[in-house]
Design a protein around this motif. Structure first.
Motif, PDB file in Angstrom:
ATOM      1  N   TYR A 173       0.753  -1.055  -0.013  1.00  0.00           N
ATOM      2  CA  TYR A 173      -0.010   0.069   0.075  1.00  0.00           C
ATOM      3  C   TYR A 173       0.918   1.262   0.012  1.00  0.00           C
ATOM      4  O   TYR A 173       1.993   1.230   0.217  1.00  0.00           O
ATOM      5  N   VAL A 174       0.302   2.214  -0.586  1.00  0.00           N
ATOM      6  CA  VAL A 174       1.047   3.575  -0.492  1.00  0.00           C
ATOM      7  C   VAL A 174       1.315   4.019   1.042  1.00  0.00           C
ATOM      8  O   VAL A 174       0.169   4.013   1.725  1.00  0.00           O
ATOM      9  N   GLU A 209       1.702  15.143  -6.597  1.00  0.00           N
ATOM     10  CA  GLU A 209       1.930  14.606  -8.130  1.00  0.00           C
ATOM     11  C   GLU A 209       2.717  13.086  -8.095  1.00  0.00           C
ATOM     12  O   GLU A 209       2.263  12.067  -8.694  1.00  0.00           O
ATOM     13  N   VAL A 210       3.699  13.028  -7.256  1.00  0.00           N
ATOM     14  CA  VAL A 210       4.297  11.716  -6.891  1.00  0.00           C
ATOM     15  C   VAL A 210       3.410  10.746  -6.473  1.00  0.00           C
ATOM     16  O   VAL A 210       3.251   9.557  -7.071  1.00  0.00           O
ATOM     17  N   ILE A 211       2.777  10.821  -5.448  1.00  0.00           N
ATOM     18  CA  ILE A 211       1.825   9.991  -4.646  1.00  0.00           C
ATOM     19  C   ILE A 211       0.716   9.530  -5.708  1.00  0.00           C
ATOM     20  O   ILE A 211       0.474   8.400  -5.849  1.00  0.00           O
ATOM     21  N   LYS A 212       0.184  10.716  -6.402  1.00  0.00           N
ATOM     22  CA  LYS A 212      -0.956  10.235  -7.452  1.00  0.00           C
ATOM     23  C   LYS A 212      -0.549   9.183  -8.461  1.00  0.00           C
ATOM     24  O   LYS A 212      -1.168   8.460  -8.661  1.00  0.00           O
ATOM     25  N   PHE A 213       0.941   9.704  -8.902  1.00  0.00           N
ATOM     26  CA  PHE A 213       1.415   8.589  -9.922  1.00  0.00           C
ATOM     27  C   PHE A 213       1.592   7.302  -9.304  1.00  0.00           C
ATOM     28  O   PHE A 213       1.288   6.489 -10.104  1.00  0.00           O
ATOM     29  N   LYS A 214       2.004   7.170  -8.092  1.00  0.00           N
ATOM     30  CA  LYS A 214       2.313   5.935  -7.780  1.00  0.00           C
ATOM     31  C   LYS A 214       1.165   5.224  -7.215  1.00  0.00           C
ATOM     32  O   LYS A 214       0.922   3.937  -7.588  1.00  0.00           O
ATOM     33  N   GLU A 215       0.014   5.803  -7.147  1.00  0.00           N
ATOM     34  CA  GLU A 215      -1.420   5.182  -6.703  1.00  0.00           C
ATOM     35  C   GLU A 215      -1.703   4.546  -8.013  1.00  0.00           C
ATOM     36  O   GLU A 215      -2.499   3.872  -7.967  1.00  0.00           O
ATOM     37  N   GLN A 216      -1.475   5.368  -9.094  1.00  0.00           N
ATOM     38  CA  GLN A 216      -2.083   4.774 -10.547  1.00  0.00           C
ATOM     39  C   GLN A 216      -1.431   3.622 -10.698  1.00  0.00           C
ATOM     40  O   GLN A 216      -1.889   2.634 -11.240  1.00  0.00           O
TER      41      GLN A 216
END
Length: 592
Positions: free
Chosen positions: A287-288, A317-324
């Motif tokens: 999980y993140v 932006e980094v967290i959003k990319f990792k979640e994707q």
């Protein structure tokens, strides 16, 4: 030494003891209703002392119904004694015999459980002085029985060496008497331990041998040969099973059965491998991590205005990319999990089907009788293996114990030799004891011209019996089969042991109590003992000899005079307690 005996509940009149001779006297009154002087309290006084010092025999006697008044009236008794430079007070109650009070001041007694007291009193009365002279275990009361002998015990005692209240074994008697004589006991203690170990092993071997006989009907030697035959037969059965072939008309079933079993193995392998993959797949989910971007924004803004806003934006932006990325990976993993689950379920279904098929083929063979021979052979093999393994285990245990017994036997022989060496090395001490015994006889015991036939000795015993000690203690008096002479052996030996202890100033009780020991002994001998102990007390100044007499046993009017039956002192001066056959002048001031 004993200082005195009293009762703060007024059970008895206080009795004070002195150095030297102490006489507890029974006296006739002129009371017409008197019942005689037996049972007036002389022996009971001795038993009260014994009761204080934890005698089970005295405790049992005072627990009888006729002594119920001791409990109902909550009586207690206190023994005062001295071991330089300390005084001790030991108090016991009859209503609660399991609680004992002990201390150095009468008004400051500590409370103890009865079970604690033997070790405490052992350390007081029998401290270890010598690494070679000691006894092991809870033997406080056993050794104390030498120093306090009441009338009941003395009437039953015929062996001077057996002063205990049970029929002791020869090795126990030797140990107790060697300890009292200050002769080495270390090897006797070790010998006793090793001998007991040997006997236990012997009992184990006999039990196992008897079990073999009971289970098999054969002696051990016969069974060993039988076991070799069984081993050979098992080998033959095992080989025949490996070479077993089905009959020709069952070959097709055998082939199909082999195929089914092979498929079962394959499916089992597939199931286990896929299951492992699935478990590994499930453990790979992640999980993140939780990041507090607002806190980071605040921290950086405190340093440079708007810098924190910029960092927060980049982090978001980094967290959003990792979640994707994780969402896509999770979608892929779930898809893979579904595939593996389907494979596992298919394998399970196939296994179930194959197991049914195998069961049907076996049933078919069984109906045709094709497995009868192999089942019988297997049963025969299993039975023979169980029989072999069970009895082999017993035989191995027997052999192992016997091997240990051989080692123990060697130890016993070595200890016997060590004991003989110690006895031979102690010749000087033994000579001192021999001469002291002769002195007791010459001065205390009237034997006329037969004195030279009397002796105390420790003799080497050359018996090859492993359970026997390699020595024996001998005490001999002429005509010892007569009651009076037999009791003289007891008196002479007791005095020798006790006086030797006082001469050597050992840390043992300084008192010897003889109650009833002079039964059937002549007055001449009694006077001889009293004179001898009087002179010894004047010489040594370190013992108490406490004895009980009725006035018909000796005259209490003897004063200085000549002749064998005269004393050089007034015997009445040594009476510390006197009881008569008048009820108020008995020990407990009552008749039973």
């Amino acid at each position: 030494m004993l200082i005195g005996l009293h009762s703060d509940t007024e059970l008895i009149d206080a009795v004070s003891f002195r150095k030297g001779i102490n006489i507890i006297r029974g006296k006739y009154s002129e009371d017409k209703e008197a019942r005689g002087i037996n049972g007036i309290g002389k022996s009971s006084l001795v038993r009260l002392i014994n009761f204080c010092l934890l005698s089970r025999k005295a405790e049992k006697l005072f627990s009888k119904k006729k002594y119920d008044f001791l409990r109902k009236q909550k009586h207690s008794v206190t023994l005062e004694f001295e071991i330089q430079p300390k005084k001790y007070f030991l108090k016991r109650t009859f209503s609660n015999p399991h609680t004992i009070y002990l201390g150095n001041h009468f008004n400051k007694l500590e409370e103890y459980e009865k079970s604690e007291m033997p070790k405490i009193l052992e350390s007081i009365f029998f401290p270890t002085e010598n690494a070679k002279v000691f006894f092991e275990g809870n033997r406080y009361r056993t050794i104390m029985e030498f120093f306090i002998k009441d009338d009941l015990q003395n009437q039953q005692r015929i062996d001077p060496l057996n002063f205990v209240s049970y029929n002791a074994k020869a090795i126990d008697k030797a140990l107790y008497n060697f300890y009292l004589l200050n002769l080495p006991t270390k090897n006797i203690v070790h010998f006793n331990d090793v001998l007991n170990d040997y006997k236990k092993k012997s009992v184990t071997v006999k039990g196992l041998t008897d079990k073999v006989k009971e289970d098999t009907g054969k002696e051990l030697t016969e069974l060993r040969t039988e076991m070799l035959k069984i081993e050979k037969r098992i080998f033959e059965i095992d080989r025949s099973l490996k070479e077993y072939n089905f009959l020709e008309n069952h070959k097709d079933i055998e082939v199909e059965l082999t195929t089914v079993i092979s498929l079962i193995n394959e499916k089992s392998t597939l199931y286990n491998a896929t299951n492992r993959k699935l478990n590994k797949l499930k453990s790979s989910y992640s999980y993140v991590p939780s990041i507090d971007t607002n806190r980071i924004q605040k921290l950086y803004n405190e340093t440079v205005s708007t810098f924190g806003d910029h960092v927060k934006k980049k982090l978001d932006e980094v967290i959003k990319f990792k979640e994707q990325l994780l969402a896509n990976r999770k979608k892929y993993l779930l898809n893979e999990e579904k595939k593996l689950t389907e494979i596992i379920q298919t394998a399970l279904n196939d296994l179930e089907s194959l197991e049914k098929k195998r069961s049907q083929l076996y049933s078919f063979l069984k109906e045709k009788g094709a497995l009868d021979q192999i089942e019988t052979t297997y049963e025969n093999l299993i039975q023979k293996r169980i029989f072999l393994e069970t009895n082999n285990a017993i035989i191995r245990e027997i052999d192992d114990v016997k091997t240990k017994m051989a080692g123990t036997d060697i130890k016993i022989s070595e200890l016997r030799n060590d004991i003989v060496d110690e006895v031979n090395e102690d010749k000087e001490r033994l000579n001192v004891l021999r001469l002291l015994f002769q002195e007791v006889l010459e001065n205390a015991v009237y034997l006329d011209e037969e004195l030279d036939k009397s002796y105390f000795d420790v003799r080497i015993n050359l018996s090859k019996n492993r359970s026997q000690l390699p020595f024996s203690i001998k005490i001999e008096l002429p005509k010892a089969d007569a009651l009076g002479q037999e009791r003289l052996k007891i008196v002479s030996y007791d005095l020798m042991v006790f006086l030797n202890s006082r001469i050597e100033k050992r840390n043992l009780p300084d008192f010897l109590i003889h109650d009833g020991v002079f039964h059937a002994i002549s007055k001449k001998t009694i006077y001889g003992v009293l004179k001898y102990m009087f002179y010894k007390a004047s010489e040594l100044q370190n013992f108490q000899y406490i004895i009980t007499f009725n006035e018909d046993e000796i005259e209490f009017t003897q004063e200085v005079g000549n002749g064998d039956e005269k004393l050089a002192f007034n015997i009445s001066d040594f009476v510390v307690a006197e009881f008569t056959d008048t009820e108020n002048e008995t020990l407990f001031k009552r008749f039973f």
